[in-house]
Enzyme design. Structure first.
Site, PDB file in Angstrom:
ATOM      1  N   ARG A  38       0.822  -1.215   0.000  1.00 54.82           N
ATOM      2  CA  ARG A  38       0.000   0.000   0.000  1.00 54.82           C
ATOM      3  C   ARG A  38       0.856   1.264   0.000  1.00 54.82           C
ATOM      4  NH1 ARG A  38      -5.239   1.797   1.510  1.00 54.82           N
ATOM      5  NH2 ARG A  38      -5.263   3.696   2.766  1.00 54.82           N
ATOM      6  N   LEU A  63      -6.808   7.662  -1.319  1.00 52.60           N
ATOM      7  CA  LEU A  63      -6.906   6.219  -1.076  1.00 52.60           C
ATOM      8  C   LEU A  63      -7.917   6.001   0.035  1.00 52.60           C
ATOM      9  CD1 LEU A  63      -3.168   5.081  -1.100  1.00 52.60           C
ATOM     10  CD2 LEU A  63      -4.928   4.248  -2.639  1.00 52.60           C
ATOM     11  N   SER A  64      -8.834   5.071  -0.159  1.00 52.12           N
ATOM     12  CA  SER A  64      -9.754   4.711   0.920  1.00 52.12           C
ATOM     13  C   SER A  64      -9.023   3.906   1.984  1.00 52.12           C
ATOM     14  CB  SER A  64     -10.930   3.902   0.366  1.00 52.12           C
ATOM     15  OG  SER A  64     -11.741   4.686  -0.471  1.00 52.12           O
ATOM     16  N   ALA A  65      -9.653   3.767   3.135  1.00 51.55           N
ATOM     17  CA  ALA A  65      -9.063   2.993   4.226  1.00 51.55           C
ATOM     18  C   ALA A  65      -8.942   1.522   3.821  1.00 51.55           C
ATOM     19  CB  ALA A  65      -9.923   3.119   5.483  1.00 51.55           C
TER      20      ALA A  65
END
Length: 362
Positions: A38, A63-65
């Site tokens: 990530r 970026l989403s969680a």
């Protein structure tokens, strides 16, 4: 949005936490998450936050969680060979993970509003293909990205097996999103503050399931040109692979099967060495007390009747911890790319070897 699981020290520990919290539940999703770090999709100044279960946004980059992405991938029920459309594809992190599952005969398209984010996604994709050992562990469905507003997709575009929208969908756009889906397909999107899974069970039949409460920025509405006409987004064409490319996929697959058979023979009936996990050790701490006496300070350990009994145990525990620390500080052997080694050892002309390796740098 996020914070559902503890932060990790690295990508693997983050995924361990997602598994423990039941956000990652299937092996395919776990493998994809472990294959792509990530942090590689963060800007350099923000990498310290990459392994926290939090969303990240800087300018147009977002970026989403991790817990959201894992729920999305599990809900999409991904399989090799499916077609996937990512609405609001962003940095390409999610599209690349999904490409590892779709395989060489899948379709992997993304629509992103911001051209600078598209360029960033293409750069990250290029680095992954050229340098990541994970690329050789999978057969990859490379994402294709186009710039535009996902609410303006050309009506003559193909439908997809799987669709994900990474922005909050207003109720009036629900039917539009459904129209992008094939019969039997799955759509996952934030709808009315809920991450929602919609399965198309027939030409006009749908099953809807609410997954979890979420908070997403809403879809940006189209801005029409001066003529009043919308700017239609034309998705990439679905092309048939060349015979040369199909031969490369087949040869790489055959070599991987040979490597797997050799590994099974060496390990004995295919038993794998157990994975090494980081052991979290808890040290026993002696309690201290501070005593103020006539403006002087004295520090002493609180007396505990069990201290004498535990002293030998603590010494032995500290000795074991020091031994484990010494072992853990030994540098592990660098990972071996067996596919690359096997291809380079083949009695083939160098240009053909490099073609089989997709001209990768390592």
């Amino acid at each position: 949005m996020g914070g559902a699981v503890s932060a990790g020290e690295d990508n693997d520990e983050l995924i361990d936490n997602l598994k423990e919290a039941q956000y990652i539940r299937t092996e395919l999703v776990e493998q994809a998450f472990r294959a792509i770090d990530r942090a590689d999709y963060y800007l350099d100044d923000f990498k310290d936050n990459a392994y926290k279960d939090l969303a990240w946004k800087h300018g147009n980059f977002h970026l989403s969680a991790p817990c959201i992405y894992s729920e999305v991938m599990e809900a999409l029920d991904l399989q090799p060979g499916l077609s996937f459309l990512n609405l609001g594809s962003g940095t390409g992190y999610l599209s690349s993970m999904i490409g590892l599952i779709l395989g060489p005969f899948g379709v992997n398209h993304g629509v992103e509003l911001h051209s600078d984010v598209i360029e960033y996604a293409k750069q990250k994709l290029d680095v992954f293909i050229r340098t990541s050992d994970s690329f050789d562990k999978f057969e990859f469905c490379e994402p294709s990205f186009v710039t535009g507003n996902c609410l303006e997709i050309s009506p003559d575009s193909t439908q997809y097996d799987r669709v994900y929208c990474g922005a909050g969908v207003q109720k009036e756009h629900e039917d539009y999103m459904k129209s992008l889906l094939k019969v039997g397909g799955i759509l996952v999107m934030p709808l009315e503050e809920k991450l929602t899974k919609i399965t198309r069970t027939g030409p006009a039949a749908w099953e809807t399931k609410k997954i979890l409460a979420v908070s997403f920025a809403p879809l940006i509405q189209p801005i029409h040109a001066d003529s009043g006409k919308s700017r239609l987004v034309h998705l990439p064409p679905i092309t048939v692979r060349s015979l040369q490319d199909l031969a490369r996929i087949a040869i790489r697959g055959t070599i991987k099967r040979l490597i797997h058979q050799e590994t099974m023979s060496k390990n004995g009936n295919g038993l794998k060495n157990p994975p090494r996990f980081k052991r979290r050790r808890v040290r026993r701490r002696r309690m201290e007390t501070i005593v103020f006496l006539d403006k002087e300070v004295f520090a002493s350990r609180i007396s505990n009747p069990s201290d004498d009994n535990n002293n030998c145990e603590e010494i032995e525990e500290e000795r074991r911890e020091e031994e484990e620390k010494g072992i853990s500080e030994l540098k592990p052997d660098p990972p071996v790319n067996f596919l690359r080694e096997k291809v380079l050892s083949l009695p083939l002309p160098d240009p053909l070897k490099y073609y089989l390796l997709y001209y990768r740098e390592k």
